[in-house]
Design a protein around this motif. Structure first.
Motif, PDB file in Angstrom:
ATOM      1  N   GLN A  46       0.816  -1.207   0.000  1.00  0.00           N
ATOM      2  CA  GLN A  46       0.000   0.000   0.000  1.00  0.00           C
ATOM      3  C   GLN A  46       0.853   1.261   0.000  1.00  0.00           C
ATOM      4  O   GLN A  46       0.454   2.280  -0.566  1.00  0.00           O
ATOM      5  CB  GLN A  46      -0.955  -0.023   1.192  1.00  0.00           C
ATOM      6  CG  GLN A  46      -2.043  -1.081   1.051  1.00  0.00           C
ATOM      7  CD  GLN A  46      -3.035  -1.071   2.194  1.00  0.00           C
ATOM      8  OE1 GLN A  46      -2.716  -0.672   3.303  1.00  0.00           O
ATOM      9  NE2 GLN A  46      -4.242  -1.532   1.925  1.00  0.00           N
ATOM     10  N   HIS A  57      -1.211  -1.430  -6.886  1.00  0.00           N
ATOM     11  CA  HIS A  57      -2.666  -1.274  -6.754  1.00  0.00           C
ATOM     12  C   HIS A  57      -3.398  -2.452  -7.378  1.00  0.00           C
ATOM     13  O   HIS A  57      -4.356  -2.988  -6.811  1.00  0.00           O
ATOM     14  CB  HIS A  57      -3.100   0.031  -7.420  1.00  0.00           C
ATOM     15  CG  HIS A  57      -4.536   0.354  -7.211  1.00  0.00           C
ATOM     16  ND1 HIS A  57      -5.461   0.354  -8.225  1.00  0.00           N
ATOM     17  CD2 HIS A  57      -5.228   0.683  -6.091  1.00  0.00           C
ATOM     18  CE1 HIS A  57      -6.644   0.679  -7.756  1.00  0.00           C
ATOM     19  NE2 HIS A  57      -6.531   0.885  -6.463  1.00  0.00           N
ATOM     20  N   GLN A  60      -2.952  -5.646  -5.221  1.00  0.00           N
ATOM     21  CA  GLN A  60      -3.490  -5.632  -3.864  1.00  0.00           C
ATOM     22  C   GLN A  60      -4.688  -6.569  -3.712  1.00  0.00           C
ATOM     23  O   GLN A  60      -4.801  -7.287  -2.709  1.00  0.00           O
ATOM     24  CB  GLN A  60      -3.893  -4.208  -3.479  1.00  0.00           C
ATOM     25  CG  GLN A  60      -4.483  -4.108  -2.084  1.00  0.00           C
ATOM     26  CD  GLN A  60      -4.873  -2.693  -1.722  1.00  0.00           C
ATOM     27  OE1 GLN A  60      -4.500  -2.193  -0.676  1.00  0.00           O
ATOM     28  NE2 GLN A  60      -5.613  -2.031  -2.599  1.00  0.00           N
ATOM     29  N   ARG A  61      -5.560  -6.573  -4.681  1.00  0.00           N
ATOM     30  CA  ARG A  61      -6.766  -7.397  -4.557  1.00  0.00           C
ATOM     31  C   ARG A  61      -6.417  -8.872  -4.428  1.00  0.00           C
ATOM     32  O   ARG A  61      -6.974  -9.581  -3.584  1.00  0.00           O
ATOM     33  CB  ARG A  61      -7.692  -7.178  -5.766  1.00  0.00           C
ATOM     34  CG  ARG A  61      -8.969  -8.000  -5.695  1.00  0.00           C
ATOM     35  CD  ARG A  61      -9.902  -7.678  -6.845  1.00  0.00           C
ATOM     36  NE  ARG A  61     -10.340  -6.292  -6.816  1.00  0.00           N
ATOM     37  CZ  ARG A  61     -11.174  -5.761  -7.710  1.00  0.00           C
ATOM     38  NH1 ARG A  61     -11.640  -6.496  -8.711  1.00  0.00           N
ATOM     39  NH2 ARG A  61     -11.535  -4.498  -7.605  1.00  0.00           N
ATOM     40  N   LEU A  64      -4.931  -9.547  -0.998  1.00  0.00           N
ATOM     41  CA  LEU A  64      -5.968  -9.566   0.035  1.00  0.00           C
ATOM     42  C   LEU A  64      -6.734 -10.892   0.035  1.00  0.00           C
ATOM     43  O   LEU A  64      -7.061 -11.430   1.100  1.00  0.00           O
ATOM     44  CB  LEU A  64      -6.933  -8.397  -0.156  1.00  0.00           C
ATOM     45  CG  LEU A  64      -6.418  -7.006   0.227  1.00  0.00           C
ATOM     46  CD1 LEU A  64      -7.394  -5.935  -0.219  1.00  0.00           C
ATOM     47  CD2 LEU A  64      -6.175  -6.908   1.730  1.00  0.00           C
ATOM     48  N   ALA A  65      -7.008 -11.412  -1.143  1.00  0.00           N
ATOM     49  CA  ALA A  65      -7.727 -12.684  -1.222  1.00  0.00           C
ATOM     50  C   ALA A  65      -6.928 -13.801  -0.563  1.00  0.00           C
ATOM     51  O   ALA A  65      -7.480 -14.646   0.159  1.00  0.00           O
ATOM     52  CB  ALA A  65      -8.023 -13.031  -2.678  1.00  0.00           C
ATOM     53  N   GLY A  95      -8.497  -2.749   4.364  1.00  0.00           N
ATOM     54  CA  GLY A  95      -9.103  -3.353   3.183  1.00  0.00           C
ATOM     55  C   GLY A  95      -9.297  -4.843   3.272  1.00  0.00           C
ATOM     56  O   GLY A  95      -9.904  -5.446   2.380  1.00  0.00           O
ATOM     57  N   SER A  97     -10.721  -8.532   4.812  1.00  0.00           N
ATOM     58  CA  SER A  97     -12.073  -8.973   5.146  1.00  0.00           C
ATOM     59  C   SER A  97     -12.350  -8.789   6.637  1.00  0.00           C
ATOM     60  O   SER A  97     -11.512  -9.140   7.477  1.00  0.00           O
ATOM     61  CB  SER A  97     -12.251 -10.453   4.781  1.00  0.00           C
ATOM     62  OG  SER A  97     -13.479 -10.937   5.304  1.00  0.00           O
TER      63      SER A  97
END
Length: 394
Positions: A46, A57, A60-61, A64-65, A95, A97
């Protein structure tokens, strides 16, 4: 290997590689726990986003998963250590869960001391604002480790920004003190621009804008900042006090010419709409100087400049002449309506039996409200903000 793949692999290596990764919050660098490893890795990514890494960016998704699943699979006994609890809270507020926070609460895996922080963080990410306030506002962010304290202060500022903007500003100052050079600081600066405007603190507003543009203008989230800046500038009277325009012009020098031009165009348009004639003239002239090579921008600047001129009897004839010379085919439908309204208003003023000649009286004239459509044809604020963010994005 692509830069994106390299970024993700580096992040995974730092999370699950050698145990010698230095983590400031731990006394023993050879005992880095998995929650802290993952939280620090996410922050590393980040922080790259804050300086403009589109690869970070995009990655990141996916990260996170992976981390969402790994957080939920951690052994229950890890959560007796408050440092791991702090890592989970920071992760969820960054960000991740919120499911990890639910796991810590049902059945309860944490101490009574950590309960308000976890319950409040969960309430915040789930949009239960009043519950979040009751749980989080009494917690002293300064007493927490720097990263946890900065993350909490950012949330506390958001909870108070409407009712207590001064206190919200204090929390955001704390974020910047606790987490310099991070995405947390970048987010705090973005928010402070809005709060300073809300407080009508011109000096702090100008300082924050200058600070952000010099340090984070390439951030992936800079579009959000530009939108806030455009919102504020659309309400500014550039002519009052007398040196305001020159001060803001100096600050905006850190933006690309096209970005400055489009901010000036937005400010000129809204100044015309709200009857701030000197402000409209100043910003339209500035926009025109930056419009070389763009016929559309130059035409818009001339339109806003002329629309402000025709309201004053001293410049009515010159303003009308400028309006008549404008190429309407270059304008958008909304600006075309503004051109028609300005010309209609100018013709009405010309027909008045007693045209005002006193300079002071002329300065205070605002567009006649009875003229058809008149300057209310200008785009409404929200639509303007959406367009300006698209126009001036790097």
């Amino acid at each position: 290997m692509s830069r994106l793949a390299s970024t993700v692999l580096l992040a995974l290596f730092l999370s699950f590689g050698t145990a010698s990764l230095a983590v400031p919050d731990l006394k023993e660098p050879d005992a880095v726990s998995p929650p802290i490893q993952m939280m620090r890795t996410l922050q590393l990514m980040q922080d790259q986003i804050a300086v403009g890494s589109s690869e970070a960016h995009a990655g990141q998704r996916g990260l996170l998963a992976i981390f969402d699943e790994r957080f939920l699979g951690l052994a229950n006994d890890l959560w007796q250590d408050k440092r791991n609890v702090h890592a989970a809270v920071v992760y969820a507020l960054s960000g991740g869960s919120p499911q990890i926070l639910r796991k810590l609460l049902d059945p309860r895996l944490i101490s009574q001391e950590d309960l308000p922080l976890v319950e409040g963080a969960l309430a915040y990410v789930e949009g239960r604002e009043e519950e979040a306030k009751r749980a989080l506002l009494p917690i002293n962010a300064v007493a927490l480790p720097a990263t946890m304290g900065a993350q909490l202060a950012l949330v506390q500022s958001a909870l108070l920004v409407r009712a207590q903007p001064e206190k919200s500003m204090e929390f955001l100052d704390l974020v910047r003190l606790q987490a310099p050079g991070t995405l947390l600081e970048e987010a705090a600066l973005r928010r402070q621009v809005f709060v300073a405007s809300q407080m009508q603190d011109d000096a702090k507003f100008e300082f924050l804008v200058r600070n952000y543009l010099r340090r984070y203008r390439h951030s992936v989230y800079a579009g959000n900042f530009r939108q806030r800046l455009a919102s504020v500038l659309s309400r500014v009277d550039f002519a009052t006090p007398a040196d305001r325009f020159s001060r803001i012009a100096v600050i905006l020098q850190d933006l690309e010419p096209s970005a400055r031009r489009d901010l000036y165009l937005l400010a000129a348009r809204t100044s015309v709409e709200q009857g701030r004639l000197k402000s409209a003239l100043l910003t339209a002239e500035a926009a025109l100087q930056l419009s070389e090579g763009s016929e559309e921008s130059a035409t818009r600047a001339k339109l806003y400049h002329a629309a402000a001129m025709v309201v004053s009897p001293q410049s009515l004839d010159a303003g009308l002449q400028e309006l008549e010379a404008i190429n309407k085919s270059v304008l958008s439908a909304v600006d075309g309506q503004l051109l028609n309204s300005a010309m209609s208003m100018a013709q009405q003023i010309r027909r008045l039996p007693d045209r005002v000649t006193d300079v002071k009286a002329a300065d205070s004239i605002t567009p006649p409200t009875q003229a058809p459509e008149q300057l209310s044809a200008v785009t409404k604020a929200q639509a303007a903000l959406r367009r300006v963010d698209k126009l001036i994005k790097n």
